[in-house]
Design an enzyme around this catalytic site. Structure first.
Site, PDB file in Angstrom:
ATOM      1  N   TYR A  11       0.832  -1.218   0.000  1.00 58.34           N
ATOM      2  CA  TYR A  11       0.000   0.000   0.000  1.00 58.34           C
ATOM      3  C   TYR A  11       0.864   1.265   0.000  1.00 58.34           C
ATOM      4  O   TYR A  11       0.774   2.091  -0.927  1.00 58.34           O
ATOM      5  CB  TYR A  11      -0.930  -0.065   1.220  1.00 58.34           C
ATOM      6  CG  TYR A  11      -1.630   1.233   1.531  1.00 58.34           C
ATOM      7  CD1 TYR A  11      -2.412   1.879   0.565  1.00 58.34           C
ATOM      8  CD2 TYR A  11      -1.523   1.811   2.800  1.00 58.34           C
ATOM      9  CE1 TYR A  11      -3.057   3.071   0.862  1.00 58.34           C
ATOM     10  CE2 TYR A  11      -2.170   2.991   3.099  1.00 58.34           C
ATOM     11  CZ  TYR A  11      -2.935   3.625   2.123  1.00 58.34           C
ATOM     12  OH  TYR A  11      -3.560   4.802   2.424  1.00 58.34           O
ATOM     13  N   SER A 116       7.366   4.448  12.489  1.00 53.29           N
ATOM     14  CA  SER A 116       5.970   4.646  12.872  1.00 53.29           C
ATOM     15  C   SER A 116       5.863   5.484  14.141  1.00 53.29           C
ATOM     16  O   SER A 116       6.748   5.440  15.006  1.00 53.29           O
ATOM     17  CB  SER A 116       5.360   3.269  13.133  1.00 53.29           C
ATOM     18  OG  SER A 116       4.133   3.393  13.790  1.00 53.29           O
ATOM     19  N   TYR A 140       4.869  -4.266  17.810  1.00 52.16           N
ATOM     20  CA  TYR A 140       5.150  -3.675  16.490  1.00 52.16           C
ATOM     21  C   TYR A 140       5.991  -2.406  16.646  1.00 52.16           C
ATOM     22  O   TYR A 140       7.014  -2.230  15.975  1.00 52.16           O
ATOM     23  CB  TYR A 140       3.813  -3.369  15.795  1.00 52.16           C
ATOM     24  CG  TYR A 140       3.920  -2.424  14.642  1.00 52.16           C
ATOM     25  CD1 TYR A 140       4.462  -2.835  13.431  1.00 52.16           C
ATOM     26  CD2 TYR A 140       3.470  -1.095  14.757  1.00 52.16           C
ATOM     27  CE1 TYR A 140       4.561  -1.953  12.367  1.00 52.16           C
ATOM     28  CE2 TYR A 140       3.566  -0.216  13.699  1.00 52.16           C
ATOM     29  CZ  TYR A 140       4.118  -0.649  12.514  1.00 52.16           C
ATOM     30  OH  TYR A 140       4.216   0.228  11.467  1.00 52.16           O
ATOM     31  N   LYS A 144       9.971  -1.380  15.415  1.00 50.66           N
ATOM     32  CA  LYS A 144      10.356  -0.179  14.660  1.00 50.66           C
ATOM     33  C   LYS A 144      11.432   0.601  15.414  1.00 50.66           C
ATOM     34  O   LYS A 144      12.382   1.123  14.816  1.00 50.66           O
ATOM     35  CB  LYS A 144       9.130   0.705  14.408  1.00 50.66           C
ATOM     36  CG  LYS A 144       8.113   0.084  13.470  1.00 50.66           C
ATOM     37  CD  LYS A 144       8.630   0.040  12.038  1.00 50.66           C
ATOM     38  CE  LYS A 144       7.717  -0.664  11.080  1.00 50.66           C
ATOM     39  NZ  LYS A 144       8.246  -0.774   9.727  1.00 50.66           N
TER      40      LYS A 144
END
Ligand code: UDP
Length: 325
Positions: A11, A116, A140, A144
């Site tokens: 995406y 992020s 997550y 990062k």
């Protein structure tokens, strides 16, 4: 200039590829097509089907010689990362170590890395700037942050320059409708709303309306994916010129609540979009809004498409085109 985009069929990756192509770069996409789409590949870009977990494939593609690499290949569902940490450490941390070691051996620098806002965890103050404490709330975000730390060490020890780009809530699709792959099984608010609009899901769950916000629902900073994509090109050009690494937030600096987004989505789609308020989702802060002052100052980055109407209408167009037949 030759750029390697790892994860370029996904995406965000497809929009990043588009942005480099639009600026006249020679782009090669490297993707395992696990979550990326073949439809997202552009004729003008080269494509190598490969996996960052297969070092020999990385070595082969990087032997082609590049002026820089964008690395977006990762698992990205925060909730899933809490259930499957091994998968996330493997794909995100080990995968990036493979990328860095091969890039270093092939003397490819800079690396533009998809980070992020999840590295910050719950905001201690708003808007969140780059100096805000880093205390990820989910695994997550931890992956990062660890990768950012690795990048910093590779910069110090191997002279590999990098940009760590901390995305807030990426949304929307290319306004010129050149992206054809619609994300499946979305986990984010706007595509979930669209799935309700077209009847794939019966209703939207609003995760809490008792937050200390203007209407009680959660506030986030939504940033259009084409605005994000352009910043990758700017970051690459900044590093070439300044010869130093950088870490920047990318957000619109405007908070939008779940209920505000829903109201605009109902108007723009002309669909009812049934919704009900449910309990809060674990780990969700009430409000998360970026300070993007550093991106403006260093990259001259000003979001062009990150207003609510463009976010909703470009997403809706994808659903009208590829889901409603
Ligand atoms: N949200 C919601 N219902 C959903 C999905 C999300 O109310 O089905 C809310 C969520 O609580 C947050 C905002 O929408 O306030 C954005 O959530 P998303 O999962 O898109 O991104 P996040 O900010 O969690 O990364």
């Amino acid at each position: 200039m030759r750029i390697l985009v790892i994860g370029g069929a996904g995406y965000i990756g497809s929009h990043v590829t588009r942005a480099f192509l639009d600026k006249g770069y020679d782009v090669t996409v490297f993707d395992n097509l696990q979550t990326g789409f073949r439809e997202n590949l552009f004729e003008e870009a080269n494509f190598v089907h490969g996996d960052i977990m297969r070092p020999e494939q990385l070595g082969a593609v990087m032997a082609g010689g590049y002026d820089g690499c964008v690395h977006l290949a990762a698992l990205k569902a925060a909730g899933q990362s809490m259930l499957h940490p091994a998968e996330y450490s493997h794909a995100n941390i080990s995968g990036t170590i493979n990328v860095l070691n091969h890039a270093s051996a092939a003397k490819i620098s800079p690396i533009i890395f998809s980070s992020s806002a999840a590295v910050y965890g719950s905001p201690q103050y708003l808007p969140v700037d780059e100096n805000h404490p880093k205390d990820p709330e989910n695994f997550y975000g931890f992956t990062k942050l660890e990768i950012e730390r690795l990048l910093d060490w590779y910069d110090r020890l191997k002279g590999m320059r990098y940009a760590a780009i901390r995305y807030f809530n990426a949304a929307g699709y290319d306004v010129q409708e050149r992206i054809k792959g619609l994300e499946l099984n979305p986990e984010n608010l706007l595509p979930i709303m669209m799935e309700v609009a077209v009847g794939i899901r019966p209703k939207l769950s609003i995760f809490g309306d008792d937050y200390p916000t203007r209407d009680g629902s959660g506030i986030r900073d939504y940033v259009h994916v084409s605005d994000l994509a352009e910043a990758h090109v700017s970051a690459f050009e900044y590093i070439l010129k300044q010869k130093k690494s950088l870490t920047v937030n990318l957000g619109s600096q405007a908070g939008v609540s779940v209920i505000e987004m829903l109201e605009r989505a109902r108007v723009i789609t002309g669909r009812k979009i049934p919704a009900e308020v449910t309990h809060r989702r674990a780990g969700d802060p009430a409000e998360l809004v970026a300070s993007s002052g550093k991106a403006l100052e260093l990259l001259g980055w000003v979001p062009k498409y990150s207003d609510v109407d463009t976010l909703v209408s470009t997403t809706w167009k994808m659903y009208e085109k590829y889901v409603i037949r």
